[in-house]
Design a protein around this motif. Structure first.
Motif, PDB file in Angstrom:
ATOM      1  N   ILE A 387       0.822  -1.214   0.000  1.00 27.31           N
ATOM      2  CA  ILE A 387       0.000   0.000   0.000  1.00 27.31           C
ATOM      3  C   ILE A 387       0.850   1.255   0.000  1.00 27.31           C
ATOM      4  O   ILE A 387       1.650   1.489   0.913  1.00 27.31           O
ATOM      5  N   ASP A 388       0.673   2.011  -1.060  1.00 25.23           N
ATOM      6  CA  ASP A 388       1.358   3.295  -1.148  1.00 25.23           C
ATOM      7  C   ASP A 388       0.492   4.317  -0.416  1.00 25.23           C
ATOM      8  O   ASP A 388      -0.695   4.428  -0.689  1.00 25.23           O
ATOM      9  N   HIS A 389       1.058   5.024   0.537  1.00 24.78           N
ATOM     10  CA  HIS A 389       0.292   6.108   1.165  1.00 24.78           C
ATOM     11  C   HIS A 389       1.149   7.355   1.243  1.00 24.78           C
ATOM     12  O   HIS A 389       2.359   7.299   1.387  1.00 24.78           O
ATOM     13  N   TRP A 390       0.462   8.473   1.112  1.00 25.80           N
ATOM     14  CA  TRP A 390       1.146   9.759   0.927  1.00 25.80           C
ATOM     15  C   TRP A 390       1.024  10.603   2.193  1.00 25.80           C
ATOM     16  O   TRP A 390      -0.070  10.795   2.691  1.00 25.80           O
ATOM     17  N   TRP A 391       2.182  11.055   2.667  1.00 28.14           N
ATOM     18  CA  TRP A 391       2.118  11.990   3.793  1.00 28.14           C
ATOM     19  C   TRP A 391       3.378  12.797   3.917  1.00 28.14           C
ATOM     20  O   TRP A 391       4.286  12.691   3.100  1.00 28.14           O
ATOM     21  N   GLN A 392       3.415  13.646   4.915  1.00 28.11           N
ATOM     22  CA  GLN A 392       4.521  14.584   5.062  1.00 28.11           C
ATOM     23  C   GLN A 392       4.788  14.824   6.548  1.00 28.11           C
ATOM     24  O   GLN A 392       3.917  14.570   7.380  1.00 28.11           O
ATOM     25  N   THR A 393       5.972  15.335   6.813  1.00 24.58           N
ATOM     26  CA  THR A 393       6.333  15.670   8.187  1.00 24.58           C
ATOM     27  C   THR A 393       5.233  16.536   8.812  1.00 24.58           C
ATOM     28  O   THR A 393       4.869  16.363   9.970  1.00 24.58           O
ATOM     29  N   GLU A 394       4.725  17.463   8.036  1.00 23.98           N
ATOM     30  CA  GLU A 394       3.745  18.415   8.553  1.00 23.98           C
ATOM     31  C   GLU A 394       2.487  17.722   9.073  1.00 23.98           C
ATOM     32  O   GLU A 394       1.916  18.144  10.072  1.00 23.98           O
ATOM     33  N   GLY A 479       2.221  21.475  -1.034  1.00 26.91           N
ATOM     34  CA  GLY A 479       3.489  21.589  -1.759  1.00 26.91           C
ATOM     35  C   GLY A 479       3.646  20.487  -2.790  1.00 26.91           C
ATOM     36  O   GLY A 479       4.642  20.418  -3.497  1.00 26.91           O
ATOM     37  N   ASP A 480       2.654  19.610  -2.880  1.00 26.30           N
ATOM     38  CA  ASP A 480       2.683  18.561  -3.896  1.00 26.30           C
ATOM     39  C   ASP A 480       1.649  18.880  -4.965  1.00 26.30           C
ATOM     40  O   ASP A 480       0.580  19.422  -4.664  1.00 26.30           O
ATOM     41  N   ALA A 481       1.995  18.511  -6.194  1.00 23.63           N
ATOM     42  CA  ALA A 481       1.027  18.651  -7.284  1.00 23.63           C
ATOM     43  C   ALA A 481       0.532  17.269  -7.661  1.00 23.63           C
ATOM     44  O   ALA A 481       1.258  16.282  -7.524  1.00 23.63           O
ATOM     45  N   THR A 494       4.354  15.386  -8.192  1.00 24.20           N
ATOM     46  CA  THR A 494       5.642  16.076  -8.047  1.00 24.20           C
ATOM     47  C   THR A 494       5.508  17.212  -7.040  1.00 24.20           C
ATOM     48  O   THR A 494       4.391  17.640  -6.738  1.00 24.20           O
ATOM     49  N   ARG A 495       6.612  17.702  -6.536  1.00 21.47           N
ATOM     50  CA  ARG A 495       6.559  18.868  -5.656  1.00 21.47           C
ATOM     51  C   ARG A 495       6.409  20.126  -6.503  1.00 21.47           C
ATOM     52  O   ARG A 495       6.865  20.180  -7.641  1.00 21.47           O
ATOM     53  N   THR A 496       5.797  21.129  -5.902  1.00 22.17           N
ATOM     54  CA  THR A 496       5.667  22.397  -6.622  1.00 22.17           C
ATOM     55  C   THR A 496       6.766  23.375  -6.199  1.00 22.17           C
ATOM     56  O   THR A 496       6.824  24.487  -6.675  1.00 22.17           O
ATOM     57  N   HIS A 505      14.525  10.662   1.798  1.00 19.08           N
ATOM     58  CA  HIS A 505      14.901  11.769   2.684  1.00 19.08           C
ATOM     59  C   HIS A 505      14.579  13.088   1.982  1.00 19.08           C
ATOM     60  O   HIS A 505      14.893  13.280   0.814  1.00 19.08           O
ATOM     61  N   ARG A 506      13.996  14.001   2.747  1.00 21.30           N
ATOM     62  CA  ARG A 506      13.535  15.259   2.151  1.00 21.30           C
ATOM     63  C   ARG A 506      14.626  16.324   2.210  1.00 21.30           C
ATOM     64  O   ARG A 506      15.163  16.614   3.264  1.00 21.30           O
ATOM     65  N   LEU A 507      14.936  16.900   1.070  1.00 22.35           N
ATOM     66  CA  LEU A 507      16.002  17.893   1.000  1.00 22.35           C
ATOM     67  C   LEU A 507      15.561  19.088   0.177  1.00 22.35           C
ATOM     68  O   LEU A 507      14.727  18.953  -0.715  1.00 22.35           O
TER      69      LEU A 507
HETATM   70  P1  AMP Z   1       8.618  14.139   4.414  1.00 22.08           P
HETATM   71  O1  AMP Z   1       8.118  15.388   5.026  1.00 22.08           O
HETATM   72  O2  AMP Z   1      10.074  13.930   4.560  1.00 22.08           O
HETATM   73  O3  AMP Z   1       7.825  12.944   4.854  1.00 22.08           O
HETATM   74  O4  AMP Z   1       8.392  14.289   2.848  1.00 22.08           O
HETATM   75  C1  AMP Z   1       7.110  14.568   2.381  1.00 22.08           C
HETATM   76  C2  AMP Z   1       7.087  14.600   0.900  1.00 22.08           C
HETATM   77  O5  AMP Z   1       7.472  13.319   0.377  1.00 22.08           O
HETATM   78  C3  AMP Z   1       5.704  14.822   0.345  1.00 22.08           C
HETATM   79  O6  AMP Z   1       5.339  16.180   0.321  1.00 22.08           O
HETATM   80  C4  AMP Z   1       5.831  14.221  -1.030  1.00 22.08           C
HETATM   81  O7  AMP Z   1       6.476  15.083  -1.911  1.00 22.08           O
HETATM   82  C5  AMP Z   1       6.718  13.027  -0.787  1.00 22.08           C
HETATM   83  N1  AMP Z   1       5.925  11.822  -0.551  1.00 22.08           N
HETATM   84  C6  AMP Z   1       5.742  11.182   0.615  1.00 22.08           C
HETATM   85  N2  AMP Z   1       4.986  10.085   0.439  1.00 22.08           N
HETATM   86  C7  AMP Z   1       4.651  10.040  -0.869  1.00 22.08           C
HETATM   87  C8  AMP Z   1       3.874   9.157  -1.681  1.00 22.08           C
HETATM   88  N3  AMP Z   1       3.304   8.075  -1.176  1.00 22.08           N
HETATM   89  N4  AMP Z   1       3.738   9.461  -2.994  1.00 22.08           N
HETATM   90  C9  AMP Z   1       4.322  10.552  -3.531  1.00 22.08           C
HETATM   91  N5  AMP Z   1       5.087  11.412  -2.816  1.00 22.08           N
HETATM   92  C10 AMP Z   1       5.253  11.159  -1.506  1.00 22.08           C
END
Ligand code: AMP
Ligand code: COA
Length: 632
Positions: A387-394, A479-481, A494-496, A505-507
């Motif tokens: 399962i691909d799930h999308w999230w961020q530090t925020e 911040g994602d498109a 992609t990121r905007t 790792h986020r850079l």
């Molecule tokens: P971080 O804050 O280090 O977790 O990075 C967050 C960023 O990683 C997001 O804003 C996305 O750009 C990218 N990201 C995290 N999970 C996914 C995912 N499942 N699919 C696409 N991008 C992702």
């Protein structure tokens, strides 16, 4: 039949009722006055008036209220030191209570900050939970960051105490943390009162008399400390993450909302129950580590694993399968890059046959876009949902996912499925209008965000508003498109901004540019994220030298690579740079990074109408070819 639709609809129509029910799953010293305070938009506060303690919920509750003190809480599995160590809930609480006592004895109390710069050892989790126990706010810094990055975080968080490991262990080398810490403290304006240093036998550190205290001395003289009730809205931690410049953002996590959201996800997203083993193969320095190595599994009464190793090379590409089999992992979470590393070494997953994987039920991926090839490869060999799930530090938990606990939805490879209950997700165009299904735009969450998401930035309300809320009033800008298709599936593309994801790792490429610009011979530079088979993306630099510099360009490239390693850290994976005569720009002077990235990645591109001098693109292509781009 999935209960996703009705659950999502409930959270949309009656958010306060929905989260109130979820909040009843955690322990409160005093319940909230209100579920959500929306009296001061765009700032929202969950469960104001309530009193809680995160450590109580993660440990004491399972022991004192549920009688599960003998259940395994944490397994430390370290192939790099050949160690496996187990802690029951009672044992972990004992260690945490004592370390909390040690911190308290040094004057750390409610609201004080403690910075933690540690490798993947159980003491890192102990230090984090100890802070939560006494109401102190921890800020963990990933071990792969260099001294200046650490110094920036010290100056922003202003910790009273720093807890550090003497060293980290990377395959083939010992990384001495202590000299980096000493340099960081030297550079920083703010000075901590003390450093508690965990001496590891693989690389003990010199201690500075008066300032540094050996971990074993600190706990040797301490008495166990009880949990201190804190307000729901008091921060439990600050975690710094890359912003669009070199200055990281201090993401604040409030105490109650964080617990409520994470506990909800354990049952509903991950389908994991108390007593089961849940493993996030990440690092505690990242948000995934905070949420899913430390807090969520313990809040749920699961067994968590602290793994000090890599997916490959410790000792081989079967390492993950070995951990799953040895510790009866039911649910695992990692980054796609780790799977790509395994797939590269063991393409037909032969090593899987050596391990009993019968208890393994699901693999979750996040941190970067999960390429369909990798997801399909894993699903085919593991024969479990991937399962691909999308999230961020925020956000601290997933914005979109497939919710195993609610009954899985059909998978579309390349999509991270649907928004989590509580996330009112929309795709907006530049004028902040909602777009039609299938149209790409800015993925944005209508305010208020659900519990667990950042309420603000550390001591920087203004920065919170300008970074996330200003562009699309009433919305949080991820911040994602991406787009949402006509069946409601979300596709993150992609990121905007200038953020790139390197091995999960986020850079910030802007941050790397700032470092390159410090080189005395560099007049101008551009850094972009280019495709990498293993890491997803890696940064690549282009530099224009000052007039009159006639040293060999290779020397300058070499120094620049070293400079980024010294200033940001090895985690930046900055290995390739090239010297060019000039950079392509628009007539208004904006560097065309996107166009150069497309050239490097062999993607189709249109010469921008606003380009100052199109011929420069030919020169760039030649320079990139000289360093192997596009890759074959
Ligand atoms: P971080 O804050 O280090 O977790 O990075 C967050 C960023 O990683 C997001 O804003 C996305 O750009 C990218 N990201 C995290 N999970 C996914 C995912 N499942 N699919 C696409 N991008 C992702
Ligand atoms: N302390 C010190 N240095 C560290 C470090 C740490 N905690 N973590 C990484 N580094 C160093 C590495 O040794 C490497 O140094 P090098 O340039 O001298 O080789 C550099 O930072 C880059 O590390 P990494 O990006 O991890 O690359 P790698 O080549 O060592 O390993 C993978 C590649 C794919 C195996 C690895 O990135 C991985 O396991 N990724 C999993 C992703 C993950 O956990 N993401 C977290 C979000 S879910």
């Amino acid at each position: 039949m999935s209960r996703y639709d009705e659950t999502y609809a409930q959270a949309q129509s009656q958010p306060e009722l929905f989260w109130e029910e979820a909040a009843n799953e955690i322990h409160w010293y005093k319940k909230w006055d209100k579920v959500l305070d929306h009296s001061n938009p765009p700032f929202y506060r969950w469960f104001p008036g309530g009193m809680v303690n995160t450590c109580y919920n993660a440990l004491d509750h399972h022991i004192d209220d549920e009688g599960y003190g003998d259940r395994l809480a944490l397994i430390y599995d370290s192939p790099v030191t050949n160690t496996v160590q187990r802690f029951t809930y009672s044992e972990l609480r004992e260690a945490v209570a004592i370390f909390a006592g040690a911190l308290s004895k040094l004057g750390v109390g409610k609201g004080d900050r403690v910075l933690i710069y540690m490798p993947m050892v159980p003491q890192t989790v102990i230090a984090m939970l100890s802070c939560a126990r006494i109401g102190a706010i921890h800020s963990v810094v990933f071990g792969g960051f260099a001294a200046p990055e650490l110094a920036t975080r010290i100056d922003d968080a202003k910790p009273k105490i720093i807890v550090a490991g003497s060293c980290g262990i990377e395959p083939g080398r010992i990384v001495s943390y202590k000299p980096l810490l000493d340099t960081a403290i030297e550079i920083a304006q703010h000075k901590p009162q003390h450093c508690i240093v965990l001496q590891r036998e693989e690389g003990p550190a010199d201690l500075k008399p008066g300032r540094d205290i050996d971990w074993s001395d600190a706990v040797g003289n301490a008495q166990p400390h009880e949990c201190v009730p804190v307000a729901s809205t008091d921060p439990v931690y600050i975690l710094y993450t890359s912003g669009t410049t070199g200055v990281p953002k201090g993401i604040v996590r409030d105490s109650a909302g964080h617990m409520v959201a994470l506990k909800w996800t354990m049952a509903n997203t991950y389908n994991t129950s108390p007593g089961e083993t849940y493993w996030a193969a990440s690092d505690v320095g990242w948000v995934v580590g905070h949420s899913y190595i430390v807090y969520a599994p313990l809040l749920q009464g699961c067994t968590t694993i602290v793994y000090e190793g890599k997916p490959v090379g410790t000792p081989d590409a079967g390492a993950f399968w070995r951990v799953i089999a040895d510790h009866k992992v039911k649910t695992m979470f990692t980054a796609p890059t780790a799977l790509r590393a395994i797939k590269r070494e063991d393409p037909s997953a032969k090593l899987l046959a050596d391990y009993d994987m019968t208890g393994f039920k699901a693999l979750f991926l996040a941190g970067e876009r999960a390429d369909p090839d990798t997801v399909e490869w894993a699903a085919q060999h593991l024969r479990t949902p991937v399962i691909d799930h999308w999230w961020q530090t925020e956000t601290g938990w997933s914005i979109t996912s497939n919710f195993l606990g609610l009954g899985a939805l059909p998978v579309k490879f390349g999509s991270s499925t649907k928004p989590a209950p509580g996330f009112n997700l929309h795709v907006l165009d530049e004028q902040a209008h909602k777009v039609k299904p299938g149209v790409i735009g800015a993925l944005s969450v209508k305010l208020p965000m659900p519990p667990g998401c950042l309420p603000t930035l550390w001591k920087n309300d203004e920065g919170y508003v300008s970074s996330y809320l200003e562009d699309y009033p009433g919305y949080y800008k991820t911040g994602d498109a991406g787009y949402i298709d006509d069946e409601g599936y979300v596709w993150v593309m992609t990121r905007t901004d200038d953020i790139i994801n390197v091995a999960g790792h986020r850079l910030s490429t802007g941050g790397i540019e700032e470092v390159l610009a410090e080189h005395p011979d560099v007049a101008e530079c551009a850094v972009m994220g280019v495709h990498d088979e293993l890491k997803g993306q890696v940064p690549l630099g282009l530099m224009v030298l000052n007039a009159g510099v006639n040293r060999p360009p290779e020397e300058i490239v070499h120094e620049s690579v070293q400079l980024v390693r010294d200033k940001i850290g090895p985690v930046a994976s900055f290995k390739t740079a090239v010297v060019v005569e000039r950079l392509p720009k628009t007539r208004s002077g904006k560097i065309l990074r996107g166009t150069m990235q497309k050239i490097a990645d062999n993607e189709d591109y249109r010469v921008p109408a606003t380009i100052d001098d199109p011929e420069i693109l030919g020169e760039i292509a030649e320079a990139l070819a000289a360093v192997g781009y596009p890759k074959q």
